[in-house]
Scaffold this active site. Structure first.
Site, PDB file in Angstrom:
ATOM      1  N   LYS A  42       0.811  -1.183   0.000  1.00 29.27           N
ATOM      2  CA  LYS A  42       0.000   0.000   0.000  1.00 29.27           C
ATOM      3  C   LYS A  42       0.859   1.252   0.000  1.00 29.27           C
ATOM      4  O   LYS A  42       0.425   2.329  -0.383  1.00 29.27           O
ATOM      5  CB  LYS A  42      -0.896   0.052   1.232  1.00 29.27           C
ATOM      6  CG  LYS A  42      -1.862  -1.089   1.375  1.00 29.27           C
ATOM      7  CD  LYS A  42      -2.639  -0.984   2.675  1.00 29.27           C
ATOM      8  CE  LYS A  42      -3.432  -2.243   2.916  1.00 29.27           C
ATOM      9  NZ  LYS A  42      -4.028  -2.258   4.248  1.00 29.27           N
ATOM     10  N   ASP A  99       7.668   2.748  -2.414  1.00 29.48           N
ATOM     11  CA  ASP A  99       7.784   3.873  -1.490  1.00 29.48           C
ATOM     12  C   ASP A  99       9.190   3.956  -0.916  1.00 29.48           C
ATOM     13  O   ASP A  99       9.789   5.019  -0.873  1.00 29.48           O
ATOM     14  CB  ASP A  99       6.738   3.796  -0.375  1.00 29.48           C
ATOM     15  CG  ASP A  99       6.738   2.467   0.374  1.00 29.48           C
ATOM     16  OD1 ASP A  99       7.451   1.519  -0.027  1.00 29.48           O
ATOM     17  OD2 ASP A  99       6.005   2.358   1.375  1.00 29.48           O
ATOM     18  N   ASP A 102      14.485  -0.678   1.226  1.00 29.91           N
ATOM     19  CA  ASP A 102      15.135  -0.895   2.518  1.00 29.91           C
ATOM     20  C   ASP A 102      16.095  -2.071   2.365  1.00 29.91           C
ATOM     21  O   ASP A 102      17.127  -1.947   1.738  1.00 29.91           O
ATOM     22  CB  ASP A 102      14.036  -1.154   3.559  1.00 29.91           C
ATOM     23  CG  ASP A 102      14.482  -0.958   4.983  1.00 29.91           C
ATOM     24  OD1 ASP A 102      15.618  -1.311   5.321  1.00 29.91           O
ATOM     25  OD2 ASP A 102      13.678  -0.476   5.791  1.00 29.91           O
ATOM     26  N   VAL A 152      10.752   5.841   9.173  1.00 29.09           N
ATOM     27  CA  VAL A 152      10.084   6.982   8.556  1.00 29.09           C
ATOM     28  C   VAL A 152       8.640   6.658   8.190  1.00 29.09           C
ATOM     29  O   VAL A 152       8.316   5.523   7.828  1.00 29.09           O
ATOM     30  CB  VAL A 152      10.851   7.495   7.320  1.00 29.09           C
ATOM     31  CG1 VAL A 152      12.185   8.090   7.734  1.00 29.09           C
ATOM     32  CG2 VAL A 152      11.061   6.391   6.295  1.00 29.09           C
TER      33      VAL A 152
END
Length: 179
Positions: A42, A99, A102, A152
């Site tokens: 999402k 998004d 990582d 974050v």
């Protein structure tokens, strides 16, 4: 929500300017190609919505939903496909929109899986990159910002499904996710 943020890392204005810049570069790179943008739900939905409006060449979009986190803060390493793509990818130039990059484990798995479906090419666009945490051999083709190894949230990124609607990206106070 605001009192859970330790520090604003990237403002709404900084993000908007960077998204326009990335959109212009993608438009140049994909001119004359068969662009299919894939949002990894999402977290990337906000970035994807803004990015596709900044792209000036024809494109298609689709969505995948995968999970490797559950409600924790560290990847489990096990990738679960919750929603796969709806169309045949053969011959398409895929742009996976994320998004945050990582550890890279999930995106590495997805990239391999999608390349096996006969795509013409696959590239990665990520708003945020945390190279310090990389555990898979992956480098984004388009990157908005490199961020420190902090938790974050905002602009689509969440903690336990909260904070996605913040218009900026902030560092979450540790006492929120360590409680």
């Amino acid at each position: 929500m605001e009192n859970a943020i330790q520090q604003i890392l990237l403002t709404e204005e900084q993000i908007a300017a960077k998204v326009k810049e990335i959109g212009a570069q993608i438009s140049r790179d994909y001119a004359g190609k068969n662009l299919m943008m894939v949002s990894v739900l999402k977290g990337s939905v906000v970035f994807m919505a803004d990015l596709m409006r900044a792209i000036t060449v024809p494109c298609q979009i689709d969505f995948m939903c995968v999970s490797s986190y559950g409600s924790g803060t560290n990847s489990s390493g096990v990738v679960k496909i919750i929603k796969d793509l709806d169309i045949n990818l053969h011959g398409l130039d895929l742009l996976i929109v994320e998004d945050i990059l990582d550890s890279g484990k999930t995106l590495h798995y997805i990239t391999k899986m999608l390349s096996d479906r006969g795509t013409a090419s696959i590239r990665i666009a990520t708003l945020l990159d945390k190279p310090e945490r990389r555990a898979a051999p992956l480098t984004p083709d388009y990157c908005g910002f490199t961020v420190p190894d902090e938790f974050v949230v905002g602009y689509g990124l969440d903690y336990d499904e909260k904070f996605r609607n913040l218009p900026y990206i902030g560092i979450l106070k540790p006492e929120i996710y360590l409680a």
